[in-house]
Design a protein around this motif. Sequence first.
Motif, short mmCIF file in Angstrom:
data_model
loop_
_atom_site.label_atom_id
_atom_site.label_comp_id
_atom_site.label_asym_id
_atom_site.label_seq_id
_atom_site.Cartn_x
_atom_site.Cartn_y
_atom_site.Cartn_z
N ARG A 5 41.82 36.28 34.27
CA ARG A 5 40.98 37.33 34.84
C ARG A 5 40.95 38.54 33.92
O ARG A 5 39.88 39.11 33.66
CB ARG A 5 41.50 37.75 36.22
N VAL A 6 42.10 38.93 33.42
CA VAL A 6 42.18 40.08 32.52
C VAL A 6 41.40 39.78 31.24
O VAL A 6 40.58 40.61 30.79
CB VAL A 6 43.65 40.42 32.19
N VAL A 9 37.52 39.94 31.67
CA VAL A 9 36.95 41.29 31.79
C VAL A 9 37.00 41.99 30.43
O VAL A 9 36.03 42.65 30.03
CB VAL A 9 37.69 42.11 32.87
N ILE A 66 42.85 48.65 31.37
CA ILE A 66 43.18 47.26 31.67
C ILE A 66 44.26 46.75 30.72
O ILE A 66 45.21 46.08 31.15
CB ILE A 66 41.90 46.39 31.62
N ASN A 95 35.69 47.21 37.27
CA ASN A 95 36.32 46.40 36.23
C ASN A 95 37.80 46.16 36.50
O ASN A 95 38.31 45.06 36.28
CB ASN A 95 36.13 47.07 34.87
N ALA A 99 39.57 42.55 37.18
CA ALA A 99 40.70 42.08 36.37
C ALA A 99 41.94 41.82 37.22
O ALA A 99 42.95 41.31 36.72
CB ALA A 99 41.02 43.12 35.29
#
Length: 198
Positions: A5-6, A9, A66, A95, A99
């Motif tokens: 997921r991280v 993004v 992030i 965002n 993430a």
Amino acid sequence: MLDERVRAVLERLEREDADERERGLPASERSRQVARPTGQFLFALVAPQLDCEVLEIGGSRGYSSIWLAAGVRSFGGRVLSLEADPAKVEAWRRNVVEAGLEETAELVEGDAFETLPEIEDVFDMVFIDAEKDDYERLFQLARDKVEPGGLFVADNVLSHAAPLAEYSKARQADPRLESVTLPLDRGLELSVVLAELA
């Protein structure tokens, strides 16, 4: 840490940033995010630390947030990010949630000169990536929120040498800091706090 997921993004934000630069959008309309190696470096700084508390001044759409939040997630800690632009605030929130880092990263919306004095926390690291003419004042506002052993990281000190040369010079001349200019991407000034303010 850097789960799918991280990564997804981050990669999307990198594509969006490259597209905005290719189209020649003015800086005020772009994300103005750090380059990927700088994001990786920020991650490496915080990932090994226990309960790492990070203050980010200038969150934009959340790219560096992030990297930082993914880094502190493993051993506890959090990222508190400051951002004034309403459109970027909305993108930041979207965002960070996408993430999966909403439990690790928090956003304070508003002018940093107004919000920063209200924050009473103590931080292990402060990342400054804001308007270049504001760096000195932002450093002074954040200085008492970092104890000996803490770290300031300021971006763009080489790419914007004209407005930031004095910032770097002041940090390197301060005997209460150990400061060095790192020629990574657009230039980072790393300043380790050695002593409390008098």
